[in-house]
Design a protein around this motif. Structure first.
Motif, mmCIF file in Angstrom:
data_model
loop_
_atom_site.group_PDB
_atom_site.id
_atom_site.type_symbol
_atom_site.label_atom_id
_atom_site.label_comp_id
_atom_site.label_asym_id
_atom_site.label_seq_id
_atom_site.Cartn_x
_atom_site.Cartn_y
_atom_site.Cartn_z
ATOM 1 N N PRO A 180 5.001 -14.991 -4.694
ATOM 2 C CA PRO A 180 5.978 -15.273 -5.758
ATOM 3 C C PRO A 180 6.426 -16.735 -5.740
ATOM 4 O O PRO A 180 6.775 -17.291 -4.693
ATOM 5 C CB PRO A 180 7.147 -14.343 -5.413
ATOM 6 N N LEU A 181 6.396 -17.348 -6.901
ATOM 7 C CA LEU A 181 6.875 -18.715 -7.052
ATOM 8 C C LEU A 181 8.372 -18.713 -7.308
ATOM 9 O O LEU A 181 8.925 -17.760 -7.874
ATOM 10 C CB LEU A 181 6.182 -19.402 -8.222
ATOM 11 N N GLU A 182 9.019 -19.793 -6.887
ATOM 12 C CA GLU A 182 10.409 -20.031 -7.225
ATOM 13 C C GLU A 182 10.507 -21.438 -7.793
ATOM 14 O O GLU A 182 9.888 -22.369 -7.274
ATOM 15 C CB GLU A 182 11.306 -19.917 -5.986
ATOM 16 N N ILE A 183 11.244 -21.584 -8.888
ATOM 17 C CA ILE A 183 11.449 -22.905 -9.481
ATOM 18 C C ILE A 183 12.940 -23.135 -9.591
ATOM 19 O O ILE A 183 13.652 -22.381 -10.278
ATOM 20 C CB ILE A 183 10.781 -23.024 -10.859
ATOM 21 N N ALA A 184 13.426 -24.162 -8.921
ATOM 22 C CA ALA A 184 14.830 -24.548 -8.985
ATOM 23 C C ALA A 184 14.941 -25.854 -9.755
ATOM 24 O O ALA A 184 14.329 -26.858 -9.364
ATOM 25 C CB ALA A 184 15.398 -24.703 -7.574
ATOM 26 N N ILE A 185 15.683 -25.828 -10.840
ATOM 27 C CA ILE A 185 15.898 -27.032 -11.642
ATOM 28 C C ILE A 185 17.344 -27.469 -11.420
ATOM 29 O O ILE A 185 18.285 -26.778 -11.817
ATOM 30 C CB ILE A 185 15.629 -26.772 -13.129
ATOM 31 N N ALA A 186 17.499 -28.603 -10.760
ATOM 32 C CA ALA A 186 18.825 -29.146 -10.506
ATOM 33 C C ALA A 186 19.243 -29.991 -11.696
ATOM 34 O O ALA A 186 18.563 -30.958 -12.045
ATOM 35 C CB ALA A 186 18.817 -29.982 -9.228
ATOM 36 N N GLY A 187 20.354 -29.602 -12.322
ATOM 37 C CA GLY A 187 20.787 -30.279 -13.537
ATOM 38 C C GLY A 187 20.276 -29.558 -14.767
ATOM 39 O O GLY A 187 19.638 -28.499 -14.669
ATOM 40 N N ARG A 188 20.545 -30.135 -15.920
ATOM 41 C CA ARG A 188 20.199 -29.494 -17.187
ATOM 42 C C ARG A 188 19.080 -30.271 -17.867
ATOM 43 O O ARG A 188 19.240 -31.442 -18.215
ATOM 44 C CB ARG A 188 21.407 -29.447 -18.133
ATOM 45 N N SER A 189 17.953 -29.616 -18.048
ATOM 46 C CA SER A 189 16.810 -30.243 -18.713
ATOM 47 C C SER A 189 16.071 -29.189 -19.521
ATOM 48 O O SER A 189 15.279 -28.419 -18.962
ATOM 49 C CB SER A 189 15.854 -30.885 -17.699
ATOM 50 N N PRO A 190 16.319 -29.120 -20.833
ATOM 51 C CA PRO A 190 15.589 -28.145 -21.665
ATOM 52 C C PRO A 190 14.083 -28.316 -21.562
ATOM 53 O O PRO A 190 13.339 -27.330 -21.629
ATOM 54 C CB PRO A 190 16.098 -28.451 -23.081
ATOM 55 N N GLU A 191 13.625 -29.555 -21.368
ATOM 56 C CA GLU A 191 12.188 -29.798 -21.312
ATOM 57 C C GLU A 191 11.581 -29.206 -20.034
ATOM 58 O O GLU A 191 10.539 -28.536 -20.072
ATOM 59 C CB GLU A 191 11.903 -31.303 -21.386
ATOM 60 N N LEU A 192 12.230 -29.450 -18.891
ATOM 61 C CA LEU A 192 11.739 -28.871 -17.643
ATOM 62 C C LEU A 192 11.806 -27.349 -17.681
ATOM 63 O O LEU A 192 10.892 -26.662 -17.207
ATOM 64 C CB LEU A 192 12.556 -29.397 -16.464
ATOM 65 N N LEU A 193 12.881 -26.826 -18.259
ATOM 66 C CA LEU A 193 13.036 -25.370 -18.325
ATOM 67 C C LEU A 193 11.936 -24.748 -19.171
ATOM 68 O O LEU A 193 11.368 -23.708 -18.806
ATOM 69 C CB LEU A 193 14.412 -25.023 -18.903
ATOM 70 N N GLN A 194 11.606 -25.381 -20.294
ATOM 71 C CA GLN A 194 10.554 -24.833 -21.152
ATOM 72 C C GLN A 194 9.201 -24.860 -20.447
ATOM 73 O O GLN A 194 8.430 -23.892 -20.515
ATOM 74 C CB GLN A 194 10.478 -25.607 -22.460
ATOM 75 N N VAL A 195 8.901 -25.924 -19.740
ATOM 76 C CA VAL A 195 7.644 -25.992 -19.005
ATOM 77 C C VAL A 195 7.610 -24.916 -17.914
ATOM 78 O O VAL A 195 6.595 -24.232 -17.723
ATOM 79 C CB VAL A 195 7.452 -27.387 -18.384
#
Length: 659
Positions: free
Chosen positions: A586-601
C-alpha cells in the motif's frame, strides 16, 4: 383507513399503510401477538423500487378478501430489506436453501419463535404457469398448521440449526496472495463475454467490484487482458439501454445479455460504485467516454438523488403509472413529436428506436459517438425536457449510511480527478448529514437510515460502519479536517469491539437485536459485503496510522473472503481489489500544505487504495508526522510503510515518482 405502518419512516412500509392487511413492522409487538394467538407469521420482505413487490401488493395485499384471510389466520409483518438487511439476509438464506432460488418480494412463513418453515417469493393472485395461487398457498399452510404442527415446528428448528451453523463456520486462516490474484484474473477471463462484455449470461448485472479489481490488477501487473475486459464491459454498458442516455445514471441490471433492456430501477449503490469504476478507468486510460459517463452519472446523483438535507436517496422506482420503464422508453412517433423531422430521423437511427421494448417502444442506446456532438447535446436536452412532462418515477428518499458512504468516496475521487469541486462539496454535505443525524455521539452507535433529517430506528450493520468510515477517510484526505479522521477511527474501533468475535466478522453488532442466528456473509453481490468493505477501511486506516492492530484487522477481514475468491471470484470483487492494494504494498501520499495540483496528480496517478492526505504541517495524524513545507512551498511525500521518497513540489515530479 390506515394500518400500523402509518408510523413507519421507511417509504416502502409507508406504501403499504393503506392496505387492508393488518401489517406489523418487525419487532416485539408482532411476535408477542403471534405467541398470544399461537398463529403463524407471514413475513413479506421487499423494497420501494421493486417491480414485482408492487405487483404482489396490487394483486393480493390491496385485495379485501385476501387481506381478511391473512388477518384471520396469520400475524403479518412487512420489512424493508434496505432498512433491515440483517432480517433480509437470514430469511433469504432460508428461502434459497428451501427453494433453490431467491428474490423479492420474499414471502416467508414463520413460527412464533421466528423460525422459517415455508418460503417463496412472488405468488400470483390466481394460479397460472404451474404456480399455485397465493390463496391456495395460504389455505394449505393453515391446514398444515392445524394438522401437522409438530412437523412444522421441527422444520423450523432444523432450518435455523443448519443454516446458523453453516453461516457461522468462520473464515479460516486462508489469505489472498499474489498467486491467487493471478488465478482469479484467469478465472474471470474464462467467464468473460468477449462480444458484449460482462460475465456470464442474462440477466447481466453491472460487475462494478470485479472491474475495480481488474483495474487494480492491471496497474500492478500491466495485464492487457485485465484492461481489455474492463474497457469492453464499461463501453458496452455505457452505450446500451441500461444507461440512461438522456440524464445519466445506470439501471439496476439488464434482462438480456447485450445491456439493451434494463430492469429500470436506479439504485444509489450501483451508481456510486459505477461512478468510481469509470473514474478509475479515466485515470488509467484517459478515454473520453469514461469522463463523459463520470460527469453524467455524478450529475444524476446530484440532481435526482440528493435530498434536501444533503444526503443521497436510495433509489428511483422502475414503475410509473403501473408500467415498468414507461418514463424512459420512446416510440419513433414520440421522437418525431418532440423534435424537428430531420433531427428526429437522425435520433431514431442513432439510438436504435426500433422496438426493443414492449408495445413497439424502445430504450435509447448510443452504440457509437455521434459525428456531430453539439447536435446530439442539443437534441438530448430537448428530449430530456420533453420527458419531464411524463409521470416521474417514485423516489425512495430514505438515506442509507452504507450507500452514502460509497457515494461519498466515489464523488470525492471523481471531484479531484476531474477538477470538479462541486462533487467534493456534495460528498461533504452527505458526510455531515450521516455524522450529525445517523451517528449517536453518546454511544457511538450508527443508525442505518434517516428520512427528512430524522434517524430511523434500525441500527447500522457492518457495511454501514465500514463504508461510511472509508468515505470519511477519503474526505479527510482532501480537506485535512481532522474531524473526519477521528470519526472514521471511532467507527472502526467500534467495529472491532462489536462486529468481530474470535477473529471472525459478523454483519450485526454484538449489542444488536438477537435474531434466530447472527448473520455473516462475505459474498460481494450487488453491493460489497460488509467484511470486504471493512478490509478496505482498515487497510486505509492502517496506512494512515501505521497501526499493526488495524493492519491485522484488514487481513482478518480478507481471510473471510479467501475461499470465495478462490472458487468464484465474480462474487469477491471488492475483497480481491483490496488484496491487490495490499499485494502491491500500500502506498501512502502525504501532501504538506495545500496544492490542488499535487492532490489531483496523487488521486489520478496513484493506484486506487492509496492512502492520501493533504493537510497542514503538524496535523495530528501519524502519516503527517514530520511532514513540512520545503522553501515555504507545499510538497508531496510518497511513502510505503512510512518510508518516504524525497519530497517534491512539482506535479510532474510527483507523477514520475508514482509511475
Amino acid at each position: 383507513m390506515v394500518n400500523r405502518l402509518a408510523n413507519a419512516t421507511s417509504p416502502y412500509l409507508l406504501q403499504h399503510q393503506g392496505n387492508p392487511v393488518d401489517w406489523y413492522a418487525w419487532g416485539e409487538e408482532a411476535f408477542a401477538e403471534a405467541k398470544r394467538r399461537d398463529a403463524p407469521i407471514f413475513l413479506s420482505v421487499g423494497y420501494s423500487a421493486c417491480h414485482w413487490c408492487h405487483v404482489m401488493a396490487h394483486e393480493s395485499f390491496e385485495d379485501a378478501a385476501t387481506a381478511e384471510y391473512l388477518n384471520e389466520h396469520f400475524v403479518c409483518i412487512k420489512v424493508d430489506r434496505e432498512e433491515r438487511p440483517d432480517v433480509d439476509a437470514i430469511y433469504m438464506a432460508a428461502t434459497v436453501a428451501m427453494t433453490g432460488q431467491g428474490g423479492w418480494p420474499m414471502s416467508v412463513f414463520l413460527t412464533p419463535e421466528a423460525e422459517p418453515f415455508f418460503c417463496g417469493t412472488y405468488f400470483p393472485k390466481d394460479a397460472r404457469h404451474g404456480m399455485a395461487s397465493f390463496r391456495q398457498v395460504l389455505e394449505s399452510l393453515v391446514e398444515a398448521w392445524r394438522g401437522k404442527r409438530e412437523q412444522i415446528d421441527g422444520i423450523g428448528r432444523r432450518v435455523v440449526e443448519q443454516l446458523g451453523a453453516r453461516q457461522q463456520a468462520g473464515g479460516g486462516e486462508l489469505q489472498i496472495d499474489q498467486a491467487q490474484l493471478d488465478r482469479a484474473a484467469q478465472l474471470l477471463r474464462t467467464d468473460f463475454d468477449p462480444v458484449d462484455g460482462g460475465f456470464g449470461g442474462a440477466p447481466k448485472f453491472p460487475p462494478s467490484m470485479v472491474l475495480d479489481f481488474l483495474l487494480r490488477h492491471h496497474r500492478r501487473t500491466g495485464s492487457a487482458d485485465a484492461l481489455r475486459m474492463v474497457v469492453h464491459t464499461c463501453e458496452r454498458m455505457a452505450r446500451g439501454g441500461m444507461y440512461d442516455q438522456l440524464a445519466g445514471g445506470f439501471a439496476r441490471y439488464s434482462v438480456d445479455g447485450q445491456w439493451v433492456v434494463p430492469h429500470f430501477e436506479k439504485m444509489l449503490y450501483d451508481n456510486a460504485l459505477l461512478l468510481d469504476v469509470y473514474t478509475q478507468w479515466w485515470a488509467v486510460g484517459g478515454e473520453p467516454i469514461a469522463r463523459r459517463i463520470v460527469e453524467e452519472t455524478a450529475e444524476f446523483l446530484l440532481t435526482e438523488l440528493r435530498t434536501p438535507e444533503g444526503g443521497f436517496a436510495s433509489a428511483l422506482d422502475a414503475d410509473t403509472e403501473g408500467e415498468e420503464g414507461k418514463y424512459y422508453v420512446w416510440t419513433a412517433a414520440e421522437i418525431y413529436a418532440a423534435l424537428p423531422a430531420d433531427d428526429a430521423a437522425w435520433v431514431v437511427e442513432l439510438c436504435d428506436v426500433s422496438g426493443t421494448f414492449e408495445h413497439g417502444s424502445s430504450v435509447l442506446q448510443l452504440r457509437q459517438d455521434p459525428d456531430d456532438a453539439d447536435r446530439w447535446q442539443r437534441v438530448r436536452a430537448t428530449l430530456r425536457e420533453a420527458r419531464k412532462s411524463r409521470a416521474y418515477p417514485g423516489r425512495d428518499d430514505k438515506v442509507v449510511a452504507a450507500w452514502n458512504g460509497l457515494a461519498i468516496t466515489a464523488l470525492v475521487r471523481a471531484g479531484i480527478v476531474l477538477g470538479k469541486p462541486e462533487y467534493v462539496e456534495a460528498a461533504a454535505g452527505a458526510a455531515e448529514l450521516i455524522r450529525t443525524v445517523h451517528l449517536d455521539s453518546a454511544t457511538g452507535r450508527l443508525h442505518r437510515t434517516s428520512r427528512d433529517g430524522v434517524a430511523g430506528t434500525a441500527y447500522g450493520v457492518l457495511e454501514d460502519y465500514a463504508a461510511f468510515a472509508q468515505g470519511c477517510l477519503t474526505l479527510f484526505g482532501v480537506n485535512g479536517n481532522i474531524t473526519w479522521f477521528q470519526t472514521a477511527q471511532a467507527l472502526l474501533d467500534r467495529t472491532l469491539e462489536q462486529f468481530v468475535a474470535d477473529g471472525s466478522y459478523f454483519d450485526t453488532a454484538a449489542d444488536a437485536e438477537e435474531l434466530v442466528w447472527r448473520p455473516q456473509d462475505p459474498t460481494d453481490n450487488a453491493s460489497p459485503s460488509g467484511v470486504s468493505l471493512a478490509a478496505e477501511a482498515f487497510s486505509t486506516l492502517a496506512s494512515l496510522t501505521g497501526s499493526v492492530r488495524y493492519e491485522t484487522a484488514a487481513e482478518q477481514a480478507l481471510s473471510a473472503s479467501a475461499a470465495i475468491a478462490a472458487r468464484a471470484p465474480r462474487f469477491a470483487g471488492r475483497a480481491l481489489a483490496v488484496a491487490e492494494t495490499i499485494a502491491a504494498g500500500p502506498l501512502e501520499i502525504a501532501i504538506a500544505g495545500r496544492s490542488p495540483e499535487l492532490l489531483q496528480v496523487a488521486f489520478t496517478h496513484a493506484p486506487w487504495g492509496t492512502a492520501i492526505v493533504q493537510a497542514e504541517p503538524g496535523a495530528d495524524v501519524p502519516l503527517m508526522a514530520g511532514r513540512s513545507l520545503v522553501a515555504d512551498r507545499p510538497v508531496a511525500y510518497v511513502c510505503q510503510k512510512f518510508t518516504c521518497q524525497l519530497p517534491v513540489p512539482e506535479p510532474e515530479a510527483l507523477r514520475e515518482q508514482l509511475s
